[in-house]
Design a protein around this motif. Structure first.
Motif, PDB file in Angstrom:
ATOM      1  N   ILE A  78       0.883  -1.162   0.000  1.00 38.09           N
ATOM      2  CA  ILE A  78       0.000   0.000   0.000  1.00 38.09           C
ATOM      3  C   ILE A  78       0.923   1.215   0.000  1.00 38.09           C
ATOM      4  CG2 ILE A  78      -0.169   0.042   2.522  1.00 38.09           C
ATOM      5  CD1 ILE A  78      -3.077   1.021   2.196  1.00 38.09           C
ATOM      6  N   THR A  79       0.532   2.286  -0.661  1.00 37.79           N
ATOM      7  CA  THR A  79       1.403   3.466  -0.698  1.00 37.79           C
ATOM      8  C   THR A  79       1.176   4.321   0.544  1.00 37.79           C
ATOM      9  OG1 THR A  79      -0.151   4.885  -1.893  1.00 37.79           O
ATOM     10  CG2 THR A  79       1.364   3.517  -3.227  1.00 37.79           C
ATOM     11  N   LEU A  80       2.160   5.125   0.862  1.00 40.52           N
ATOM     12  CA  LEU A  80       2.061   6.022   2.007  1.00 40.52           C
ATOM     13  C   LEU A  80       0.870   6.960   1.848  1.00 40.52           C
ATOM     14  CD1 LEU A  80       3.087   7.128   4.658  1.00 40.52           C
ATOM     15  CD2 LEU A  80       4.838   8.396   3.406  1.00 40.52           C
ATOM     16  N   GLY A  81       0.646   7.462   0.655  1.00 42.78           N
ATOM     17  CA  GLY A  81      -0.501   8.336   0.402  1.00 42.78           C
ATOM     18  C   GLY A  81      -1.821   7.652   0.699  1.00 42.78           C
ATOM     19  N   GLN A  82      -1.925   6.372   0.331  1.00 36.91           N
ATOM     20  CA  GLN A  82      -3.145   5.613   0.605  1.00 36.91           C
ATOM     21  C   GLN A  82      -3.343   5.426   2.108  1.00 36.91           C
ATOM     22  OE1 GLN A  82      -2.034   2.285  -1.883  1.00 36.91           O
ATOM     23  NE2 GLN A  82      -3.692   2.729  -3.318  1.00 36.91           N
ATOM     24  N   GLY A 140       4.334   8.087  -2.714  1.00 32.83           N
ATOM     25  CA  GLY A 140       4.252   6.819  -3.419  1.00 32.83           C
ATOM     26  C   GLY A 140       5.090   5.712  -2.798  1.00 32.83           C
ATOM     27  N   LYS A 141       5.701   5.967  -1.650  1.00 32.11           N
ATOM     28  CA  LYS A 141       6.516   4.961  -0.968  1.00 32.11           C
ATOM     29  C   LYS A 141       5.684   3.708  -0.741  1.00 32.11           C
ATOM     30  CE  LYS A 141       9.577   3.118   1.906  1.00 32.11           C
ATOM     31  NZ  LYS A 141      10.698   2.392   1.411  1.00 32.11           N
ATOM     32  N   LYS A 142       6.177   2.568  -1.208  1.00 30.94           N
ATOM     33  CA  LYS A 142       5.455   1.310  -1.061  1.00 30.94           C
ATOM     34  C   LYS A 142       5.698   0.744   0.339  1.00 30.94           C
ATOM     35  CE  LYS A 142       5.652   0.170  -5.928  1.00 30.94           C
ATOM     36  NZ  LYS A 142       6.182  -0.733  -6.956  1.00 30.94           N
ATOM     37  N   ILE A 171       4.971  -2.378   2.963  1.00 31.46           N
ATOM     38  CA  ILE A 171       4.681  -3.807   2.945  1.00 31.46           C
ATOM     39  C   ILE A 171       4.390  -4.291   4.362  1.00 31.46           C
ATOM     40  CG2 ILE A 171       6.042  -4.233   0.859  1.00 31.46           C
ATOM     41  CD1 ILE A 171       8.294  -5.250   2.713  1.00 31.46           C
ATOM     42  N   PRO A 172       3.780  -5.465   4.495  1.00 35.38           N
ATOM     43  CA  PRO A 172       3.524  -5.981   5.848  1.00 35.38           C
ATOM     44  C   PRO A 172       4.798  -6.002   6.693  1.00 35.38           C
ATOM     45  CG  PRO A 172       2.337  -7.272   4.239  1.00 35.38           C
ATOM     46  CD  PRO A 172       3.227  -6.334   3.466  1.00 35.38           C
ATOM     47  N   GLY A 173       4.666  -5.533   7.915  1.00 41.36           N
ATOM     48  CA  GLY A 173       5.805  -5.441   8.822  1.00 41.36           C
ATOM     49  C   GLY A 173       6.333  -4.028   8.969  1.00 41.36           C
ATOM     50  N   ASP A 174       6.005  -3.150   8.020  1.00 44.74           N
ATOM     51  CA  ASP A 174       6.445  -1.758   8.118  1.00 44.74           C
ATOM     52  C   ASP A 174       5.696  -1.055   9.250  1.00 44.74           C
ATOM     53  OD1 ASP A 174       8.270  -1.929   6.058  1.00 44.74           O
ATOM     54  OD2 ASP A 174       6.969  -0.998   4.561  1.00 44.74           O
ATOM     55  N   ILE A 175       6.409  -0.175   9.940  1.00 41.97           N
ATOM     56  CA  ILE A 175       5.842   0.594  11.051  1.00 41.97           C
ATOM     57  C   ILE A 175       5.945   2.080  10.713  1.00 41.97           C
ATOM     58  CG2 ILE A 175       6.028   1.152  13.504  1.00 41.97           C
ATOM     59  CD1 ILE A 175       5.598  -1.711  13.475  1.00 41.97           C
ATOM     60  N   LEU A 176       4.832   2.791  10.832  1.00 37.01           N
ATOM     61  CA  LEU A 176       4.807   4.230  10.597  1.00 37.01           C
ATOM     62  C   LEU A 176       4.671   4.939  11.928  1.00 37.01           C
ATOM     63  CD1 LEU A 176       3.441   2.803   8.023  1.00 37.01           C
ATOM     64  CD2 LEU A 176       2.741   5.099   7.474  1.00 37.01           C
ATOM     65  N   LEU A 177       5.391   6.043  12.079  1.00 33.23           N
ATOM     66  CA  LEU A 177       5.312   6.862  13.277  1.00 33.23           C
ATOM     67  C   LEU A 177       5.041   8.297  12.847  1.00 33.23           C
ATOM     68  CD1 LEU A 177       5.626   7.221  16.336  1.00 33.23           C
ATOM     69  CD2 LEU A 177       8.062   7.567  15.945  1.00 33.23           C
ATOM     70  N   PHE A 178       3.988   8.873  13.409  1.00 36.37           N
ATOM     71  CA  PHE A 178       3.602  10.238  13.074  1.00 36.37           C
ATOM     72  C   PHE A 178       4.018  11.172  14.192  1.00 36.37           C
ATOM     73  CE2 PHE A 178       0.924   7.398  10.710  1.00 36.37           C
ATOM     74  CZ  PHE A 178       0.885   7.981   9.459  1.00 36.37           C
ATOM     75  N   GLU A 179       4.138  12.472  13.883  1.00 38.08           N
ATOM     76  CA  GLU A 179       4.645  13.444  14.844  1.00 38.08           C
ATOM     77  C   GLU A 179       3.753  13.596  16.070  1.00 38.08           C
ATOM     78  OE1 GLU A 179       5.172  16.951  12.538  1.00 38.08           O
ATOM     79  OE2 GLU A 179       3.034  17.301  12.290  1.00 38.08           O
ATOM     80  N   ASP A 180       2.503  13.172  15.981  1.00 33.82           N
ATOM     81  CA  ASP A 180       1.615  13.242  17.144  1.00 33.82           C
ATOM     82  C   ASP A 180       1.738  11.996  18.033  1.00 33.82           C
ATOM     83  OD1 ASP A 180       0.349  11.295  15.636  1.00 33.82           O
ATOM     84  OD2 ASP A 180      -1.565  12.355  15.486  1.00 33.82           O
ATOM     85  N   GLU A 220       1.005  -0.078  12.142  1.00 30.32           N
ATOM     86  CA  GLU A 220       1.722  -1.210  11.557  1.00 30.32           C
ATOM     87  C   GLU A 220       0.942  -1.721  10.356  1.00 30.32           C
ATOM     88  OE1 GLU A 220       3.481  -5.588  12.754  1.00 30.32           O
ATOM     89  OE2 GLU A 220       2.005  -4.645  14.059  1.00 30.32           O
ATOM     90  N   ILE A 221       1.645  -2.027   9.286  1.00 29.93           N
ATOM     91  CA  ILE A 221       1.031  -2.625   8.097  1.00 29.93           C
ATOM     92  C   ILE A 221       1.067  -4.132   8.287  1.00 29.93           C
ATOM     93  CG2 ILE A 221       1.100  -2.807   5.582  1.00 29.93           C
ATOM     94  CD1 ILE A 221       0.695   0.084   6.638  1.00 29.93           C
ATOM     95  N   VAL A 222      -0.092  -4.782   8.165  1.00 33.71           N
ATOM     96  CA  VAL A 222      -0.156  -6.229   8.325  1.00 33.71           C
ATOM     97  C   VAL A 222      -0.874  -6.854   7.132  1.00 33.71           C
ATOM     98  CG1 VAL A 222      -0.081  -6.211  10.845  1.00 33.71           C
ATOM     99  CG2 VAL A 222      -2.268  -6.087   9.699  1.00 33.71           C
ATOM    100  N   ALA A 223      -0.521  -8.103   6.831  1.00 34.86           N
ATOM    101  CA  ALA A 223      -1.126  -8.818   5.712  1.00 34.86           C
ATOM    102  C   ALA A 223      -2.432  -9.457   6.145  1.00 34.86           C
ATOM    103  CB  ALA A 223      -0.164  -9.879   5.182  1.00 34.86           C
ATOM    104  N   ASN A 224      -3.329  -9.603   5.196  1.00 32.19           N
ATOM    105  CA  ASN A 224      -4.610 -10.246   5.463  1.00 32.19           C
ATOM    106  C   ASN A 224      -4.450 -11.754   5.460  1.00 32.19           C
ATOM    107  OD1 ASN A 224      -7.226 -11.086   5.598  1.00 32.19           O
ATOM    108  ND2 ASN A 224      -7.871 -10.091   3.719  1.00 32.19           N
TER     109      ASN A 224
END
Length: 71
Positions: free
Chosen positions: A11-15, A49-51, A53-62, A67-71
């Protein structure tokens, strides 16, 4: 930590920004990333557009973590 479940290879970062309600349209992603700091796996990321994948962790300034996980 929140989770986003995907059934595709990536999934892209924008999505993700749209999915979690930080932006209303995909076109706002570029603006959001220019104004706010987002980390993907502890590295600052500003490409909508950064792709992700499952296992990636996003951290926001707030402090929000996603976590991105697979179905």
């Amino acid at each position: 930590m929140e989770q986003i479940v995907i059934s595709t290879a990536y999934i892209t970062l924008g999505q993700v920004l749209k999915e979690v309600g930080l932006i209303d349209t995909g076109g706002m992603a570029k603006w959001y990333l220019a104004e706010h700091t987002v980390y993907v796996n502890n590295e600052e990321e500003n490409r909508r557009g950064k792709k992700l994948i499952p296992g990636d962790i996003l951290l926001f300034e707030d402090g929000r973590k996603i976590e991105i996980v697979a179905n």
